[in-house]
Design a protein around this motif. Structure first.
Motif, PDB file in Angstrom:
ATOM      1  N   THR A  53       0.836  -1.205   0.000  1.00 18.92           N
ATOM      2  CA  THR A  53       0.000   0.000   0.000  1.00 18.92           C
ATOM      3  C   THR A  53       0.870   1.254   0.000  1.00 18.92           C
ATOM      4  OG1 THR A  53      -1.846  -1.106   1.090  1.00 18.92           O
ATOM      5  CG2 THR A  53      -1.752   1.289   1.297  1.00 18.92           C
ATOM      6  N   SER A  54       1.946   1.249   0.755  1.00 16.69           N
ATOM      7  CA  SER A  54       2.872   2.389   0.766  1.00 16.69           C
ATOM      8  C   SER A  54       3.455   2.628  -0.619  1.00 16.69           C
ATOM      9  CB  SER A  54       4.009   2.150   1.758  1.00 16.69           C
ATOM     10  OG  SER A  54       3.520   2.063   3.054  1.00 16.69           O
ATOM     11  N   GLN A  55       3.815   1.557  -1.299  1.00 13.11           N
ATOM     12  CA  GLN A  55       4.388   1.689  -2.642  1.00 13.11           C
ATOM     13  C   GLN A  55       3.327   2.176  -3.644  1.00 13.11           C
ATOM     14  OE1 GLN A  55       7.698   1.497  -3.043  1.00 13.11           O
ATOM     15  NE2 GLN A  55       7.617   1.149  -0.843  1.00 13.11           N
ATOM     16  N   ILE A  56       2.093   1.717  -3.501  1.00 15.22           N
ATOM     17  CA  ILE A  56       1.015   2.187  -4.386  1.00 15.22           C
ATOM     18  C   ILE A  56       0.771   3.675  -4.168  1.00 15.22           C
ATOM     19  CG2 ILE A  56      -1.463   2.009  -4.872  1.00 15.22           C
ATOM     20  CD1 ILE A  56      -1.197  -1.027  -4.283  1.00 15.22           C
ATOM     21  N   LYS A  57       0.810   4.123  -2.929  1.00 13.13           N
ATOM     22  CA  LYS A  57       0.614   5.553  -2.648  1.00 13.13           C
ATOM     23  C   LYS A  57       1.759   6.387  -3.213  1.00 13.13           C
ATOM     24  CE  LYS A  57      -2.505   4.958   1.183  1.00 13.13           C
ATOM     25  NZ  LYS A  57      -2.831   5.156   2.565  1.00 13.13           N
ATOM     26  N   LEU A  58       2.961   5.866  -3.161  1.00 11.07           N
ATOM     27  CA  LEU A  58       4.101   6.548  -3.771  1.00 11.07           C
ATOM     28  C   LEU A  58       3.934   6.613  -5.295  1.00 11.07           C
ATOM     29  CD1 LEU A  58       6.784   7.936  -3.238  1.00 11.07           C
ATOM     30  CD2 LEU A  58       7.883   5.694  -3.286  1.00 11.07           C
TER      31      LEU A  58
END
Length: 141
Positions: A53-58
């Motif tokens: 999820t952190s990578q998708i938000k980035l």
């Protein structure tokens, strides 16, 4: 020098008693550890979902939108060739992660469980979409 026959070693009963105690302790330990693997697998899914999820938000910051369903999580690994192609892109993950049961994580944007966002989930041990799936709609805070 006479040796006392009794003091020269352990009797069969003493040995059986020690072995019996070891078996009981081992059995209790195994019984206590039953179910631990499932807890660890579920915890791994939750932490993987948070990391992805952190990578998708980035990705969303760079591309102004999360990857669409057709691009999937592969958009975090290599630049999408289909629309919408992000104006700014960089590799955020080395490979698409798999869950503890060997199945790739599932991704949907727009989501059905999160209509205003994306669904990111694991099918779980049954490896098919069902009510026992573990997803970001359960893990988000």
């Amino acid at each position: 020098m006479k040796r006392n026959k009794r003091a020269s070693g352990f009797t069969l009963i003493e040995m059986m008693l020690v072995v019996g105690i070891i078996v009981l302790i081992s059995g209790a330990a195994i019984r206590l550890m039953t179910g631990t693997r499932e807890v660890v697998q579920d915890h791994k899914v939750v932490t993987d979902i948070q990391a992805i999820t952190s990578q998708i938000k980035l990705y969303e910051i760079m591309a102004y939108s999360p990857p669409v369903t057709s691009q999937g999580l592969e958009a975090l690994v290599k630049k999408p060739s289909g629309p919408p192609v992000p104006p700014k892109w960089r590799q955020l993950m080395k490979s698409v992660p798999v869950d503890p049961w060997g199945t790739p994580y599932q991704y949907r944007y727009p989501g059905t469980k999160n209509p205003d966002g994306f669904d990111l989930f694991s099918f779980g041990p049954d490896k098919k979409e069902s009510d026992d799936d573990i997803g970001n709609w359960q893990t988000s805070s």
